[in-house]
Design an enzyme around this catalytic site. Sequence first.
Site, PDB file in Angstrom:
ATOM      1  N   ASP A  58      76.075  89.294  52.779  1.00 26.76           N
ATOM      2  CA  ASP A  58      75.471  90.614  52.783  1.00 26.76           C
ATOM      3  C   ASP A  58      76.144  91.515  51.743  1.00 26.76           C
ATOM      4  O   ASP A  58      77.370  91.475  51.563  1.00 26.76           O
ATOM      5  CB  ASP A  58      75.632  91.224  54.186  1.00 26.76           C
ATOM      6  CG  ASP A  58      74.933  92.557  54.319  1.00 26.76           C
ATOM      7  OD1 ASP A  58      73.713  92.609  54.104  1.00 26.76           O
ATOM      8  OD2 ASP A  58      75.618  93.551  54.652  1.00 26.76           O
ATOM      9  N   GLU A  66      73.041  88.634  48.805  1.00 28.31           N
ATOM     10  CA  GLU A  66      72.090  89.742  48.706  1.00 28.31           C
ATOM     11  C   GLU A  66      72.610  90.721  47.655  1.00 28.31           C
ATOM     12  O   GLU A  66      73.541  91.484  47.899  1.00 28.31           O
ATOM     13  CB  GLU A  66      71.944  90.452  50.054  1.00 28.31           C
ATOM     14  CG  GLU A  66      70.979  91.623  50.007  1.00 28.31           C
ATOM     15  CD  GLU A  66      71.492  92.872  50.708  1.00 28.31           C
ATOM     16  OE1 GLU A  66      70.764  93.879  50.701  1.00 28.31           O
ATOM     17  OE2 GLU A  66      72.623  92.863  51.226  1.00 28.31           O
TER      18      GLU A  66
END
Length: 546
Positions: free
Chosen positions: A277, A307
């Site tokens: 993340d 991400e």
Amino acid sequence: MSSPNFADRQKAFFRRLRGRFGKERQWQQFPGAASLTGKGDREPTAENFTMIQFFEWYVPDDHKHWQRLDRALPHLKATGIDNIWIPPACKASSPSGNGYDIYDLYDLGEFDTKGSLGTKWGTKKELLVACKKADSLGLGIYFDAVLNHKAAADHVETCRVVKVDPNDRNREISDVFEIEGWLGFDFAQRGDRYSKQKYHWYHFSGTDYDNKSKETGIYKILGENKQFAGDVDTEKGNYDYLMFADLDYAHPEVQEDVKNWGVWVSKELNLNGFRFDAVKHYSEAFLHDFINNLDANVGHDSFLVGEFWKTSTPSLQGYLSKMNHKFNLFDAPLVENFHRISTGERADLRQVFDNSLTQAEPYNSVTLVQNHDTQPSQALQLEVTGWFIPLAYAFILLRVDGYPCLFYGDVYGIKGGVENDWRGPAAGGKIPDMTLARKLYSYGELNDYWDQPNLIGWVRRGTWDRPDGCAVVLSNAEMGEIRMFVGEVHKGEVWTDVLGWQDREVQIGDDGFGVFSVGSCSVSIFVNSKALGRDQFGKFDDRIYR
């Protein structure tokens, strides 16, 4: 360090895809598939892999998601899924937290703290059951690693800070002063199990709340060797700070604890890889070290995808280069293209891969249609119109480049969230059949028929050991048909649409050509009606909320 060449990237990509299953991860593990044995010096064709994001933002807060996963695993395997990206399984700030509001990396739903024993998704015991079942089926698990920050500290600590401009974090907008920050993490219920590390103000580089003044802001924490990381994205001047208590990866204790966690959780759950993340918000150098430590200590190559949500392909390529192409990124520019084409009137389908990461870096790109951040009602919402979703999946599933990721909301529906914003499975529930078509038929040479902007097609010609192939036709306007060559080896065969949206039978001529049709704003996937696995379509069970 020089960047690996294209061939080396390709080899590394497939090695990490196989992950902990190694060379044993072969086609014969897939139900109903033919056994692969080399003939002479011919190697078996590399198997197509597909992953699924097994959650959406509004999964019901019933703490039964690991049970849903356990029920879904055989159906996912049967439809051609290979790896499953699970949500952040660590203890969040509350029993309803999705895990991005992370409290403790080492609590996977095992300790009674922050209001519950389990997480929103369930208990560690239930997660271990699902992971063991996945392993027995030859399915890999990717863990959603939230490494940028911590939330819901156990107590406040006093530290010196300076306030910075939210739009330019390099610009200080206050004098130095003291705050009471929620920066003390004791993990009292867990104690020293798995890790003895506790966290204090000096383990963080910033926070967003002063308990003394009850004011919010971006407070840069001051101290010895303390500053925002320099090797992060330059948006907003320096994008190290994102939210909550921002971890300081210049601190050796933070580095060591988080690297140890990566090895621990990988072994604890028998992981096949990680989804990271918010990678543009924390140190690239630390992530390098994390990956190297993982590779050295878990006994297999792990698949790694981050991400880094930007629609600028050069920015994504720059990050991949810094990571020496050991890493993969989601193709955000391709999602932007899907949005643009699906919302435009008679947009040119041939432009779908223009300026995408998949076009530029096919062996470092994970393709998707939407995710939990871009789905309806979320902060990064990027609408891909419903009628276009099956076309978008055809682009990522049935061509050559990229590693496709299905979205839970498209397969099972979006079950909650904003009132009147519920939606059922996309494409009339046909996404699993499209995935199965990828697993069984989407192999070999690709021949494009892209002569018209609103009616396009392509053929996958098959290989020596996966000879069936497929013919795909898409329209974003009127119904139409395209004459395409599938090969003289198929003469006399009858090909039909595996989706059932076209009832026309296509007779392949002696010259190897057929005329393949598609409906208005639709997609068709034609395959020999007697091809291996045709009896497996239409059997996917999406009723996991019962």
